[in-house]
Design an enzyme around this catalytic site. Structure first.
Site, PDB file in Angstrom:
ATOM      1  N   HIS A  31       9.386  34.095 -45.519  1.00  0.00           N
ATOM      2  CA  HIS A  31      10.856  34.523 -45.988  1.00  0.00           C
ATOM      3  C   HIS A  31      11.902  33.476 -45.687  1.00  0.00           C
ATOM      4  N   TYR A 171       4.193  46.350 -41.308  1.00  0.00           N
ATOM      5  CA  TYR A 171       4.971  46.806 -42.460  1.00  0.00           C
ATOM      6  C   TYR A 171       4.339  48.183 -42.930  1.00  0.00           C
ATOM      7  N   ARG A 219      -3.407  41.823 -47.945  1.00  0.00           N
ATOM      8  CA  ARG A 219      -3.086  41.063 -46.426  1.00  0.00           C
ATOM      9  C   ARG A 219      -3.343  42.218 -45.493  1.00  0.00           C
ATOM     10  N   HIS A 257       4.729  43.022 -35.609  1.00  0.00           N
ATOM     11  CA  HIS A 257       5.741  42.471 -35.025  1.00  0.00           C
ATOM     12  C   HIS A 257       6.200  42.944 -33.648  1.00  0.00           C
ATOM     13  N   ALA A 259       4.161  43.907 -31.385  1.00  0.00           N
ATOM     14  CA  ALA A 259       3.150  43.436 -30.374  1.00  0.00           C
ATOM     15  C   ALA A 259       3.681  42.552 -29.355  1.00  0.00           C
ATOM     16  N   ARG A 260       3.570  42.636 -28.051  1.00  0.00           N
ATOM     17  CA  ARG A 260       4.070  41.504 -27.201  1.00  0.00           C
ATOM     18  C   ARG A 260       3.093  40.527 -27.047  1.00  0.00           C
ATOM     19  N   CYS A 339       3.861  20.518 -38.311  1.00  0.00           N
ATOM     20  CA  CYS A 339       4.765  21.429 -37.762  1.00  0.00           C
ATOM     21  C   CYS A 339       4.473  21.699 -36.321  1.00  0.00           C
ATOM     22  N   GLN A 344      12.313  27.192 -34.546  1.00  0.00           N
ATOM     23  CA  GLN A 344      13.755  27.055 -34.412  1.00  0.00           C
ATOM     24  C   GLN A 344      14.625  26.979 -35.755  1.00  0.00           C
ATOM     25  N   LYS A 426       4.078  22.652 -25.132  1.00  0.00           N
ATOM     26  CA  LYS A 426       4.837  21.868 -26.013  1.00  0.00           C
ATOM     27  C   LYS A 426       4.190  20.389 -26.419  1.00  0.00           C
ATOM     28  N   ALA A 664      16.893  19.801 -30.644  1.00  0.00           N
ATOM     29  CA  ALA A 664      16.171  18.625 -31.727  1.00  0.00           C
ATOM     30  C   ALA A 664      16.796  18.932 -32.945  1.00  0.00           C
TER      31      ALA A 664
HETATM   32  P1  FAD Z   1      18.087  11.644 -26.741  1.00  0.00           P
HETATM   33  O1  FAD Z   1      16.588  12.459 -26.842  1.00  0.00           O
HETATM   34  O2  FAD Z   1      18.570  11.663 -25.370  1.00  0.00           O
HETATM   35  O3  FAD Z   1      17.725   9.932 -26.831  1.00  0.00           O
HETATM   36  C1  FAD Z   1      18.672   9.015 -26.538  1.00  0.00           C
HETATM   37  C2  FAD Z   1      17.933   7.952 -26.514  1.00  0.00           C
HETATM   38  O4  FAD Z   1      18.999   6.628 -26.499  1.00  0.00           O
HETATM   39  C3  FAD Z   1      16.965   7.466 -25.301  1.00  0.00           C
HETATM   40  O5  FAD Z   1      15.709   7.152 -25.661  1.00  0.00           O
HETATM   41  C4  FAD Z   1      17.943   6.449 -24.506  1.00  0.00           C
HETATM   42  O6  FAD Z   1      17.017   5.676 -23.765  1.00  0.00           O
HETATM   43  C5  FAD Z   1      18.406   5.518 -25.608  1.00  0.00           C
HETATM   44  N1  FAD Z   1      19.749   4.945 -25.024  1.00  0.00           N
HETATM   45  C6  FAD Z   1      20.747   5.399 -24.323  1.00  0.00           C
HETATM   46  N2  FAD Z   1      21.772   4.353 -24.287  1.00  0.00           N
HETATM   47  C7  FAD Z   1      21.118   3.287 -24.714  1.00  0.00           C
HETATM   48  C8  FAD Z   1      21.661   1.892 -24.801  1.00  0.00           C
HETATM   49  N3  FAD Z   1      22.780   1.499 -24.412  1.00  0.00           N
HETATM   50  N4  FAD Z   1      20.842   1.071 -25.434  1.00  0.00           N
HETATM   51  C9  FAD Z   1      19.585   1.534 -26.008  1.00  0.00           C
HETATM   52  N5  FAD Z   1      19.126   2.680 -26.005  1.00  0.00           N
HETATM   53  C10 FAD Z   1      19.785   3.578 -25.228  1.00  0.00           C
HETATM   54  N6  FAD Z   1      14.986  20.707 -28.029  1.00  0.00           N
HETATM   55  C11 FAD Z   1      14.841  21.576 -29.086  1.00  0.00           C
HETATM   56  O7  FAD Z   1      14.958  21.317 -30.053  1.00  0.00           O
HETATM   57  N7  FAD Z   1      13.535  22.027 -28.663  1.00  0.00           N
HETATM   58  C12 FAD Z   1      12.701  22.099 -27.619  1.00  0.00           C
HETATM   59  O8  FAD Z   1      11.836  22.893 -27.574  1.00  0.00           O
HETATM   60  C13 FAD Z   1      13.284  21.128 -26.652  1.00  0.00           C
HETATM   61  N8  FAD Z   1      12.475  21.204 -25.514  1.00  0.00           N
HETATM   62  C14 FAD Z   1      12.880  20.473 -24.447  1.00  0.00           C
HETATM   63  C15 FAD Z   1      12.394  20.167 -23.403  1.00  0.00           C
HETATM   64  C16 FAD Z   1      12.760  19.207 -22.334  1.00  0.00           C
HETATM   65  C17 FAD Z   1      11.777  19.248 -21.175  1.00  0.00           C
HETATM   66  C18 FAD Z   1      13.869  18.503 -22.637  1.00  0.00           C
HETATM   67  C19 FAD Z   1      14.332  17.386 -21.543  1.00  0.00           C
HETATM   68  C20 FAD Z   1      14.370  18.597 -23.840  1.00  0.00           C
HETATM   69  C21 FAD Z   1      14.288  19.486 -24.871  1.00  0.00           C
HETATM   70  N9  FAD Z   1      14.681  19.488 -26.083  1.00  0.00           N
HETATM   71  C22 FAD Z   1      14.389  20.251 -26.970  1.00  0.00           C
HETATM   72  C23 FAD Z   1      15.927  18.888 -26.211  1.00  0.00           C
HETATM   73  C24 FAD Z   1      15.895  17.677 -27.326  1.00  0.00           C
HETATM   74  O9  FAD Z   1      14.720  16.787 -26.881  1.00  0.00           O
HETATM   75  C25 FAD Z   1      16.995  16.981 -27.245  1.00  0.00           C
HETATM   76  O10 FAD Z   1      18.101  17.659 -28.034  1.00  0.00           O
HETATM   77  C26 FAD Z   1      17.046  15.634 -28.064  1.00  0.00           C
HETATM   78  O11 FAD Z   1      16.027  14.701 -27.768  1.00  0.00           O
HETATM   79  C27 FAD Z   1      18.348  14.912 -28.188  1.00  0.00           C
HETATM   80  O12 FAD Z   1      18.240  14.012 -29.231  1.00  0.00           O
HETATM   81  P2  FAD Z   1      19.054  12.523 -29.182  1.00  0.00           P
HETATM   82  O13 FAD Z   1      18.312  11.570 -30.116  1.00  0.00           O
HETATM   83  O14 FAD Z   1      20.502  12.944 -29.206  1.00  0.00           O
HETATM   84  O15 FAD Z   1      19.303  12.112 -27.711  1.00  0.00           O
HETATM   85  P1  NAP Z   2      21.732  24.680 -21.245  1.00  0.00           P
HETATM   86  O1  NAP Z   2      20.716  25.482 -22.088  1.00  0.00           O
HETATM   87  O2  NAP Z   2      23.117  24.658 -21.600  1.00  0.00           O
HETATM   88  O3  NAP Z   2      21.460  25.215 -19.945  1.00  0.00           O
HETATM   89  C1  NAP Z   2      22.319  24.655 -18.483  1.00  0.00           C
HETATM   90  C2  NAP Z   2      22.086  25.566 -17.431  1.00  0.00           C
HETATM   91  O4  NAP Z   2      22.905  25.148 -16.337  1.00  0.00           O
HETATM   92  C3  NAP Z   2      22.633  27.140 -17.586  1.00  0.00           C
HETATM   93  O5  NAP Z   2      21.794  28.024 -17.334  1.00  0.00           O
HETATM   94  C4  NAP Z   2      23.844  27.230 -16.773  1.00  0.00           C
HETATM   95  O6  NAP Z   2      23.929  28.479 -16.705  1.00  0.00           O
HETATM   96  C5  NAP Z   2      23.583  26.056 -15.886  1.00  0.00           C
HETATM   97  N1  NAP Z   2      25.071  25.438 -15.432  1.00  0.00           N
HETATM   98  C6  NAP Z   2      25.627  24.719 -16.218  1.00  0.00           C
HETATM   99  N2  NAP Z   2      26.782  24.166 -15.702  1.00  0.00           N
HETATM  100  C7  NAP Z   2      26.629  24.192 -14.229  1.00  0.00           C
HETATM  101  C8  NAP Z   2      26.941  24.066 -12.750  1.00  0.00           C
HETATM  102  N3  NAP Z   2      28.379  23.283 -12.971  1.00  0.00           N
HETATM  103  N4  NAP Z   2      26.450  24.367 -11.786  1.00  0.00           N
HETATM  104  C9  NAP Z   2      25.294  24.951 -11.856  1.00  0.00           C
HETATM  105  N5  NAP Z   2      24.531  25.451 -12.940  1.00  0.00           N
HETATM  106  C10 NAP Z   2      25.218  24.990 -13.955  1.00  0.00           C
HETATM  107  O7  NAP Z   2      21.192  23.263 -21.079  1.00  0.00           O
HETATM  108  P2  NAP Z   2      19.674  22.776 -20.852  1.00  0.00           P
HETATM  109  O8  NAP Z   2      18.882  23.467 -20.264  1.00  0.00           O
HETATM  110  O9  NAP Z   2      19.903  21.364 -20.326  1.00  0.00           O
HETATM  111  O10 NAP Z   2      19.031  22.406 -22.204  1.00  0.00           O
HETATM  112  C11 NAP Z   2      19.781  21.308 -23.011  1.00  0.00           C
HETATM  113  C12 NAP Z   2      19.452  21.691 -24.632  1.00  0.00           C
HETATM  114  O11 NAP Z   2      18.087  21.436 -24.859  1.00  0.00           O
HETATM  115  C13 NAP Z   2      19.627  22.944 -24.797  1.00  0.00           C
HETATM  116  O12 NAP Z   2      20.777  23.252 -25.584  1.00  0.00           O
HETATM  117  C14 NAP Z   2      18.593  23.522 -25.582  1.00  0.00           C
HETATM  118  O13 NAP Z   2      18.815  23.919 -27.082  1.00  0.00           O
HETATM  119  C15 NAP Z   2      17.757  22.325 -25.866  1.00  0.00           C
HETATM  120  N6  NAP Z   2      16.319  23.003 -25.373  1.00  0.00           N
HETATM  121  C16 NAP Z   2      15.811  23.699 -26.056  1.00  0.00           C
HETATM  122  C17 NAP Z   2      14.520  24.308 -25.766  1.00  0.00           C
HETATM  123  C18 NAP Z   2      14.051  25.362 -26.533  1.00  0.00           C
HETATM  124  O14 NAP Z   2      13.017  25.877 -26.275  1.00  0.00           O
HETATM  125  N7  NAP Z   2      14.445  25.688 -27.811  1.00  0.00           N
HETATM  126  C19 NAP Z   2      13.952  23.926 -24.599  1.00  0.00           C
HETATM  127  C20 NAP Z   2      14.515  22.914 -23.791  1.00  0.00           C
HETATM  128  C21 NAP Z   2      15.778  22.425 -24.173  1.00  0.00           C
HETATM  129  P3  NAP Z   2      25.242  29.043 -15.536  1.00  0.00           P
HETATM  130  O15 NAP Z   2      26.360  28.370 -15.949  1.00  0.00           O
HETATM  131  O16 NAP Z   2      24.960  30.550 -15.842  1.00  0.00           O
HETATM  132  O17 NAP Z   2      24.619  28.828 -14.103  1.00  0.00           O
HETATM  133 FE1  SF4 Z   3       7.123  24.263 -37.798  1.00  0.00          FE
HETATM  134 FE2  SF4 Z   3       9.330  24.408 -36.058  1.00  0.00          FE
HETATM  135 FE3  SF4 Z   3       9.526  23.249 -38.772  1.00  0.00          FE
HETATM  136 FE4  SF4 Z   3       9.428  25.842 -38.187  1.00  0.00          FE
HETATM  137  S1  SF4 Z   3      11.025  24.692 -37.913  1.00  0.00           S
HETATM  138  S2  SF4 Z   3       8.073  24.620 -39.856  1.00  0.00           S
HETATM  139  S3  SF4 Z   3       8.040  25.975 -36.436  1.00  0.00           S
HETATM  140  S4  SF4 Z   3       8.534  22.475 -36.946  1.00  0.00           S
END
Ligand code: FAD
Ligand code: NAP
Ligand code: SF4
Length: 678
Positions: A31, A171, A219, A257, A259-260, A339, A344, A426, A664
């Site tokens: 959808h 469904y 289906r 849908h 189911a856990r 994919c 998301q 991941k 991302a």
């Molecule tokens: P970044 O990924 O932070 O990239 C910035 C880049 O700029 C870095 O490589 C850095 O080295 C470079 N840089 C900085 N300053 C300079 C400079 N002066 N010169 C040259 N290079 C420089 N998002 C999702 O949507 N789904 C998820 O499931 C998800 N899981 C995540 C799990 C983890 C553990 C983490 C840490 C993040 C996850 N995220 C997820 C978040 C996602 O990765 C970020 O939102 C995304 O990477 C942001 O992209 P960006 O390009 O803005 O920044």
């Molecule tokens: P976030 O989702 O904003 O979570 C930050 C956490 O820190 C919250 O639980 C917040 O909860 C706590 N916090 C904030 N300020 C604080 C403070 N001053 N002292 C103590 N605790 C504090 O950020 P993130 O976990 O860094 O993730 C970053 C982004 O990456 C997210 O926006 C997310 O979309 C993305 N990401 C997505 C996935 C995914 O599966 N889709 C996975 C990883 C990352 P309290 O304020 O309640 O304590």
């Molecule tokens: Fe695949 Fe994520 Fe794109 Fe959906 S948003 S099609 S799950 S990569």
């Protein structure tokens, strides 16, 4: 099944007698939200036409209700009158012009319908809808059947090559076929035969009205994943009923849908459910289609070669890359944008009523709006930061013909994706990085790794794009400089050794991911689960002896490698900000491993004893070896400030632009949109 290509099974045609499908790829029903409004049909037509041009063998539309009762939500798509045919003809003619084939899915929501007019075999509310359905009378059942038949006749008139009758995922039809919610004692309930009668009547009468030369896909819910689901003998019987009633193809449905048990999210191993289709295949004489977590041509080929099915269904992988099949045929499989099963931008959007798209391909469902056209005057462009935002910008801009130099301070591209790919479940994020690496090369981007950019480096460029991402937020707690305090980057990037008892401050996306990472033994973190391990962890019976595939099967998750506390200050349920369709899986997965999740926490101090907290005024000491800070992030704007001082203008994207609610999807979307506009 033989051709000369790398994927001989996948690319061989399937002869249905009255028509031939050019390969074994079915684009499964998704959808998109574009089906719901007449004015969006030109967009829907463009979306399907691109996939037909990408050589998909057969496509299925998102679910179209056969009447108002069957609406998934108020005013969602339905086909009930000739007046609606012209919009559907836009779709079918666009697909046929590209040499494709398309079926319309008929989907009646039953008790899953999100509105007060919903109906079901019995008046039993579903756990995922606030509306209690009305139990259908005998005449009401007849009316629903006639609605399916009318929708089939209209679909044929609209030019569709067939219909898919949705009998799975919980469904309406599925509600009739299982005793779980069918408590009727008339001819539509009770015995197995009676429960299947609704499906049998629908398929039989749809075949009568459609004629012999029209595809009918049924289906079938092959694994309900519910305690009261059907047992295997009942599933086989239903498959035979579908066949004898006139179905052309039998498609696989896995799990209601409600189911856990996860069935399509990232942590589900690739091709984890094809064994179910393999079991049904010898029981019937019509081609069977398998599905769920098939996202590369190599996996699809392996499944077909093994004989699990006659066709493979992929839905999200074709959102991610419309040219999936064409690239496979042309020996360019390594160029496919994979994919990563994050949900998301697709399913999570659908659940909140937004048009669906794709995290790795923001053009999906926006084919008429976001186009990467060749430029008439190439510019020299500097991009700083090779995270998802910088990569998306650089590859799209260079693809359009700009001269792009991409600077990255570290030794590799990917930014935070390099941490994300280390999280168990991941691992496939690495495939996105491999795709971007290939695109940089194919589009001639000048990549300068290990180059920390200063404003001087940027003076010669016509355009400057800053994608410098984010930095971890620094927080103030007494004892924050204690040696047991570490940041998530130390844990994930520097792979620092972490003790057996850990407190995680911050339960956002990254806090959850770090908890998952630490609950696995170090070194094992990046290994995907096997099908057997996955089944054991979630309590699925691979022998198919248990009713619904789960009854009395005990989930046996592996114990956590550490004692973990995941903490947040908010009083909400932890993980509330996680994705709609995946948050519950992350929560369950941590619960399986015994992770303690606490809300409403006040952090008092960190010392040699551990982390001192208060929860609802009760003081506690968490005796931990390490405290990991996952407290969110702030934009990395240092370079932006320097450029401003030196009078160099720039575009700022991704986390550098906005740290709050960054993910991302936002980073890649914003990078791609800017690149399309310069
Ligand atoms: P970044 O990924 O932070 O990239 C910035 C880049 O700029 C870095 O490589 C850095 O080295 C470079 N840089 C900085 N300053 C300079 C400079 N002066 N010169 C040259 N290079 C420089 N998002 C999702 O949507 N789904 C998820 O499931 C998800 N899981 C995540 C799990 C983890 C553990 C983490 C840490 C993040 C996850 N995220 C997820 C978040 C996602 O990765 C970020 O939102 C995304 O990477 C942001 O992209 P960006 O390009 O803005 O920044
Ligand atoms: P976030 O989702 O904003 O979570 C930050 C956490 O820190 C919250 O639980 C917040 O909860 C706590 N916090 C904030 N300020 C604080 C403070 N001053 N002292 C103590 N605790 C504090 O950020 P993130 O976990 O860094 O993730 C970053 C982004 O990456 C997210 O926006 C997310 O979309 C993305 N990401 C997505 C996935 C995914 O599966 N889709 C996975 C990883 C990352 P309290 O304020 O309640 O304590
Ligand atoms: Fe695949 Fe994520 Fe794109 Fe959906 S948003 S099609 S799950 S990569």
């Amino acid at each position: 099944m033989q051709t000369d290509s790398h994927f001989p099974c996948l690319l061989s045609p399937l002869d249905l007698g009255f028509t031939k499908i050019k390969n074994r790829v079915l684009m499964g029903s998704m959808h998109t939200g574009l089906e719901d409004r007449g004015r969006d049909y030109p967009k829907l037509a463009a979306y399907f036409a691109e996939r037909a041009a990408g050589e998909v063998g057969l496509m299925v539309t998102g679910g179209i209700a056969p009447n108002i009762r069957g609406w998934l939500a108020p005013f969602s798509s339905m086909l009930v009158s000739k007046r609606q045919l012209s919009r559907h003809r836009l779709v079918t003619s666009a697909v046929h012009a590209q040499g494709g084939k398309i079926c319309m899915q008929i989907l009646h929501g039953g008790r899953y319908s999100y509105h007060p007019l919903s109906v079901a075999p019995s008046a039993i509310q579903s756990p995922i809808s606030p509306f209690k359905p009305r139990a259908l009378s005998g005449r009401g059942v007849e009316r629903q059947i006639r609605a399916y038949v009318r929708a089939t006749a209209l679909a044929r008139e609209a030019g569709y090559d067939g219909v898919e009758i949705m009998g799975s995922e919980g469904y309406l039809i599925n509600q009739f076929t299982t005793g779980h919610v069918n408590k009727r004692s008339d001819r539509w309930g009770g015995s197995t035969r009676n429960r299947y009668r609704f499906a049998e009547e629908i398929v039989t009468r749809c075949r009568q009205v459609a004629g012999a030369d029209f595809i009918i896909i049924y289906r079938l819910s092959m694994l309900d994943l519910l305690q009261d689901g059907n047992n295997w003998d009942e599933v086989v019987e239903q498959a035979r009923v579908a066949e004898t009633s006139g179905a052309t193809l039998l498609n696989t449905g896995i799990g209601w849908h409600e189911a856990r048990i996860p069935t399509i999210a990232t942590m589900v191993p690739r091709g984890a459910f094809t064994w179910v289709t393999a079991r049904i295949r010898p029981e019937v004489n019509l081609p069977v289609i398998t599905t769920n977590r098939i996202n590369t041509p190599a996996i699809a080929e392996e499944i077909l070669r093994r004989g699990d099915a006659d066709m493979v269904s992929m839905a999200r992988p074709l959102l991610a890359d419309a040219d999936f099949v064409k690239k496979s045929r042309q020996g360019r499989a390594d160029e496919i944008n994979i994919c990563i099963a994050c949900n998301q931008a697709c399913l999570d959007h659908t659940f909140v009523g937004k048009i669906c798209s794709c995290l790795v391909n923001p053009r999906a469902c926006r084919e008429t709006e976001l186009n990467y056209l060749p430029v008439s005057r190439p510019k020299s462009i500097a991009v700083v930061g090779a995270g998802p935002a910088g990569l998306a910008f650089a590859t799209v801009a260079a693809g359009r013909g700009h001269r792009v130099t991409l600077f990255e301070q570290s030794a590799r591209i990917g930014g935070q994706f390099n941490m994300a790919k280390k999280i168990p479940g991941k691992e496939e994020f690495k495939d996105s990085l491999a795709y971007f690496a290939g695109e940089l090369e194919r589009n001639g981007v000048n990549l300068r790794l290990e180059h920390t950019v200063s404003s001087k480096d940027l003076e010669e460029f016509e355009e400057v794009v800053l994608a410098t991402g984010v930095l971890p937020r620094k927080i103030e707690i007494p004892g924050i400089d204690h040696p047991k305090v570490v940041g998530y980057m130390d844990v994930l990037n520097n792979e620092m050794l972490i003790g057996g008892r850990v407190a995680i401050i911050g339960a956002g996306g990254i806090g959850f991911d770090v908890a998952e990472f630490l609950s696995h033994a170090q070194g094992q973190a990046a290994s995907s689960l096997s099908r057997e391990e996955f089944a054991r962890e979630w309590g699925i019976d691979l022998s198919l002896q248990a009713r619904g595939g789960v009854r009395s099967v005990k989930a046996q998750p592996p114990p956590s490698a550490r004692t973990i506390w995941l903490l947040q200050r908010k009083t909400d349920k932890p993980g509330k900000t996680l994705g709609k369709t995946t948050g519950w899986i992350h929560r369950l997965s941590l619960r399986h491993r015994g992770v303690h999740m606490l809300s409403g926490v006040t952090y008092e101090r960190i010392d040699d004893q551990g982390l001192h907290i208060a929860v609802k005024d009760e003081r506690r000491l968490l005796e931990v070896d390490h405290v990991v800070i996952c407290a969110g992030q702030v934009s990395n704007r240092q370079l932006a400030d320097d450029l401003q001082k030196n009078g160099i203008s720039c575009h700022i994207i991704g986390g550098a632009h906005r740290a709050a609610e960054l993910d991302a999807k936002y980073a890649i979307g914003q990078g791609s949109e800017l690149a399309a506009s310069l």
